[in-house]
Design a protein around this motif. Structure first.
Motif, PDB file in Angstrom:
ATOM      1  N   PRO A 125       0.818  -1.224   0.000  1.00 44.50           N
ATOM      2  CA  PRO A 125       0.000   0.000   0.000  1.00 44.50           C
ATOM      3  C   PRO A 125       0.846   1.267   0.000  1.00 44.50           C
ATOM      4  O   PRO A 125       0.502   2.247  -0.655  1.00 44.50           O
ATOM      5  N   THR A 126       1.954   1.241   0.723  1.00 47.75           N
ATOM      6  CA  THR A 126       2.817   2.443   0.751  1.00 47.75           C
ATOM      7  C   THR A 126       3.402   2.717  -0.629  1.00 47.75           C
ATOM      8  O   THR A 126       3.464   3.867  -1.088  1.00 47.75           O
ATOM      9  N   ILE A 129       0.657   4.101  -2.898  1.00 53.17           N
ATOM     10  CA  ILE A 129       0.375   5.514  -2.593  1.00 53.17           C
ATOM     11  C   ILE A 129       1.467   6.406  -3.169  1.00 53.17           C
ATOM     12  O   ILE A 129       1.199   7.465  -3.741  1.00 53.17           O
ATOM     13  N   SER A 142      -3.222  13.766   0.605  1.00 54.02           N
ATOM     14  CA  SER A 142      -2.886  12.410   1.034  1.00 54.02           C
ATOM     15  C   SER A 142      -4.135  11.560   1.301  1.00 54.02           C
ATOM     16  O   SER A 142      -4.145  10.354   1.019  1.00 54.02           O
ATOM     17  N   GLU A 143      -5.201  12.180   1.814  1.00 55.73           N
ATOM     18  CA  GLU A 143      -6.417  11.414   2.092  1.00 55.73           C
ATOM     19  C   GLU A 143      -7.039  10.902   0.800  1.00 55.73           C
ATOM     20  O   GLU A 143      -7.508   9.761   0.716  1.00 55.73           O
ATOM     21  N   ARG A 146      -4.930   8.017  -0.578  1.00 57.14           N
ATOM     22  CA  ARG A 146      -5.151   6.788   0.184  1.00 57.14           C
ATOM     23  C   ARG A 146      -6.513   6.169  -0.157  1.00 57.14           C
ATOM     24  O   ARG A 146      -6.645   4.950  -0.274  1.00 57.14           O
ATOM     25  N   THR A 150      -7.038   2.346  -1.580  1.00 57.86           N
ATOM     26  CA  THR A 150      -7.731   1.370  -0.734  1.00 57.86           C
ATOM     27  C   THR A 150      -9.180   1.123  -1.138  1.00 57.86           C
ATOM     28  O   THR A 150      -9.846   0.249  -0.582  1.00 57.86           O
TER      29      THR A 150
END
Length: 802
Positions: A125-126, A129, A142-143, A146, A150
């Motif tokens: 996931p990192t 992103i 960033s939200e 993410r 996801t």
């Protein structure tokens, strides 16, 4: 650990901004000095300016018109035109559907990329992103990123389709630049309510960053409309009767009031020092900015030579100051030889820099001569013609010829302007013509005088200095010829190779040739330790039997050469060639010998076998390195085929590139290919097999013939082991070494046995042999000679017999 804001200078760390600050202060000082020279008369007037009225001041008392006057007010007319122009709104084009298509296509590319990132089975996931954040077309927080990574597949698919739908729907409407904020504010209402807040925010973020105006302003139509509106405004006149109040006391003076006072000559001599100085400051700033942009965009090495730049700026300011002194009389400026600066710079630095200085000098001198376009054209045009016509910098008559062309250019420019001049201006045209012609002739003389002074005072490699250093009677060259004749001949060959290679790529051929003559002067201190000076196969390195000492002797010719160059006051630019022509290469032969004796590389210090350098820092020094290595290696190998020369040269080029010796030189791959071709062709011409003429001596003198032939032909024309007349062979040494002591492999195959009648007298060489570059050159058959002395001989035969 060293801080990134520091660098090492002289063993200590100093801030990296210090050199930049020094350059900035130097440029600022130059601009300030130039501005002071341009505004000298205004800054230091002969009489103090009288008190006067200025715009923005308050009138001390009522000012009345001394007489009746009607005039066209430029200030009021311009105000009305500005008002008319302001009323015209910008004209926009019709909505462009291509903008919508481009943004939809961009959205599709972005979404495809995100699909690939989301589908990556090995990505964490990192990592995903991080990959999404690298999309430069979007500015996502960033939200949002993410949420994109996801989000489940079904929701993402629906959000993706919604993005394209909303973007296309929003951009169907007419969107101008100033409408864009309002359209973005309405964007959240366009997203379907079936999405949760997170998905809706994702759709909104994507569409918001991709929205673009589709109605662009039509600059041409807007300008045309505004120009038409301005043209429709008629000039506005102002009328005053005698005694009418022009300006009431206590009121603030505006532009229109100041214009009225000027029309009635009610203003004293204006104190324009600030305006003139600011104008001069801006003019000098533009000139320096243009030169700085040239240095930043070009490959000119001048930007790395602060001393030369300082000298250039000083000369420029001196010439500008001289123009200010000559400008006291409006006619004397025509006599001022400003074009001499361009001739000097063309000879010292280069034609491109001379052209820039010519344009800048013409601009500034025209400005200080009451904004005279004629003076600017005279200085700039004459300087450009002079710099471009100066071709052979090493010949004195080239400067006189350039001066004549400058005089001719001045003559044409003066006639061009004076043919349209009014006869009532009091300009004596014949005198200006004489001044213009004398100007050109003086420019050539002044340029030679300045070049001589620069050569003597600063020891610069000017054309005069290079011409002087290239003379064979120079003490250092004479000493090289006497003490190391083999090195002297090697230097001559390297000079020829380097000059041709530099000419082929547009480098400074004159500088390279002179530097090549002096690049190995350090060998004079120990000439016998270098192979080109060894005789009878006697190698002192074999008697020394110490690889460390041998390497030190070989390497020392660089440092010794620099000391000799300093002692004989050679220019710094020539000394750069001496220090850089071996770069930081290694004396491989003696290093290998030392390793073999030690049995291991650990106890051997490679630095003891490495030249001190630095690596070549210019195209010219790199050319000398390549030519020097190729000439010595080919001469030692004694090749008989062009393919052998190509192989040797190719290995040297490849070795220098692999060792990173050419990284700082500025040579391109195209330059290297051109240099390689030039060196191969010239080396083939120098080291081609010699013609074996039939011996005319009796058998009794065969031994003497062998000795004389070996002395005359030399080692580079007789392959090792070639049979001599009389059946004796020259003993081939076990190893052959180049100037660095490295073993040169024997690439020469044994000569074929001599055949009695290989070619008949009338037989021509086979065409197949002539066309094969890799085949050895066959012996050329002897010329036909008549045996019957009674027959008359042709003139050609007589010449051949002679």
């Amino acid at each position: 650990m060293r801080d990134r804001g520091l660098r090492r200078t002289g063993g200590e760390f100093s801030p990296v901004w210090l050199p930049r600050l020094g350059r900035t202060l130097t440029v600022a000082a130059f601009v300030l000095a130039g501005a002071v020279i341009l505004a000298l008369d205004e800054l230091f007037p002969r009489a103090a300016p009288s008190e006067q009225l200025q715009v923005g001041m308050v009138a001390p008392a009522d000012i009345r018109a001394p007489y009746s006057l009607t005039y066209v007010s430029a200030i009021l007319t311009e105000r009305r035109r500005a008002a008319a122009v302001a009323e015209i709104s910008p004209i926009y084009e019709a909505p462009d559907p291509n903008v919508t298509r481009q943004q939809i296509a961009l959205l599709t590319q972005i979404l495809d990329f995100i699909d690939d990132v989301r589908a990556d089975p090995f990505g964490t996931p990192t990592q995903k992103i991080s990959d999404v954040e690298k999309i430069t077309a979007l500015n996502l927080d960033s939200e949002t990123v993410r949420a994109v990574v996801t989000m489940d597949g079904e929701t993402w698919g629906a959000a993706r389709a919604e993005m394209a739908l909303v973007l296309e729907r929003m951009m169907r409407e007419s969107i101008r630049e100033n409408d864009l904020p309002q359209v973005i504010d309405q964007l959240p209402t366009q997203v379907s309510v079936r999405f949760d807040p997170t998905a809706a925010s994702v759709v909104t973020a994507f569409v918001r960053d991709l929205l673009r105006p589709n109605r662009l302003p039509n600059a041409a139509a807007t300008t045309a409309a505004r120009e038409a509106a301005a043209a429709s405004v008629l000039p506005e006149s102002r009328s005053f009767e005698r005694g009418q109040i022009l300006l009431r006391g206590g009121t603030r003076i505006d532009d229109a009031d100041f214009e009225a006072l000027r029309q009635f000559d009610l203003l004293g001599s204006a104190d324009r020092r600030l305006e003139v100085f600011l104008r001069a400051l801006m003019a000098c700033s533009i000139t320096v900015a243009g030169f700085g942009l040239y240095l930043s965009r070009s490959a000119n090495a001048l930007k790395d030579q602060p001393n030369v730049l300082l000298l250039l700026g000083t000369l420029f300011l001196i010439v500008l100051l001289g123009a200010r002194l000559f400008d006291g009389d409006s006619q004397q400026i025509y006599l001022y030889p400003a074009a001499g600066l361009a001739l000097v710079l063309a000879g010292v630095i280069g034609v491109d820099v001379a052209l820039l200085a010519a344009v800048g000098l013409g601009f500034l001198i025209g400005l200080l001569s009451d904004n005279s376009l004629e003076v600017a054209a005279l200085v700039g045009g004459g300087s450009v013609i002079g710099a471009l016509s100066l071709r052979r910098f090493d010949r004195l008559n080239s400067y006189f010829l350039a001066g004549v062309l400058v005089a001719l250019s001045n003559l044409i420019i003066v006639l061009m302007f004076q043919l349209t001049a009014s006869t009532g201006e009091g300009v004596f045209t014949p005198l200006l013509i004489v001044y213009g012609v004398m100007n050109g002739l003086l420019s050539g003389i002044v340029a030679l005088a300045v070049l001589y002074l620069l050569t003597v005072a600063f020891n610069l490699p000017t054309t005069l200095k290079l011409s002087e250093l290239s003379q064979p009677n120079q003490p250092l060259l004479q000493r090289l010829l006497r003490e190391a004749p083999g090195t002297y001949q090697h230097s001559l060959q390297v000079a020829n190779l380097s000059e041709q290679a530099a000419n082929a790529i547009g480098a400074d051929a004159g500088l390279v040739r002179v530097a090549a003559l002096y690049h190995d002067i350090g060998k004079m201190l120990n000439p016998a330790f270098f192979v080109e000076n060894q005789a009878d196969n006697v190698n002192p390195h074999d008697l020394l039997n110490d690889p460390h000492r041998s390497a030190d002797l070989i390497i020392s010719h660089v440092t010794d050469g620099d000391k000799l160059a300093r002692a004989y006051r050679l220019p710094q630019r020539i000394r750069d060639f001496i220090c850089e022509h071996h770069g930081t290469t290694r004396v491989g032969y003696f290093y290998t010998q030392a390793v073999q004796r030690a049995g291991d590389e650990e106890p051997i210090e490679p630095d003891q076998f490495t030249y001190p350098g630095p690596r070549p820092r210019s195209r010219e020094t790199a050319i000398l390195m390549l030519a020097d290595s190729c000439e010595s290696s080919v001469r030692a190998a004694k090749p008989t085929r062009k393919a052998e020369i190509e192989s040797i040269v190719g290995r040297i080029f490849e070795s220098r590139m692999q060792e990173s010796q050419l990284d700082d030189s500025g040579l391109t791959l195209h330059d290297l290919a051109t240099i390689r071709t030039i060196l191969i062709d010239m080396l083939q011409a120098v080291f081609h097999p010699r013609i074996q003429y039939p011996s005319l001596l009796t058998p009794a003198s065969t031994a003497e013939t062998v000795e004389m032939r070996s002395l005359r032909v030399g080692a580079d024309s007789l392959p090792a082991g070639e049979p001599m007349s009389g059946g004796e062979n020259v003993k081939e040494p076990e190893t052959r070494r180049d100037a660095g002591g490295q073993i040169i492999p024997n690439l020469v195959s044994p000569a074929p046995p001599k055949q009695e009648n290989r070619y008949s007298i009338s037989q021509e060489l086979p065409a197949a042999i002539l066309d094969d570059d890799d085949s050895p050159m066959p012996d050329v058959p002897p010329l036909r000679r008549r045996t019957d002395e009674s027959e008359p001989k042709t003139s050609a035969e007589k010449d051949d017999h002679a």
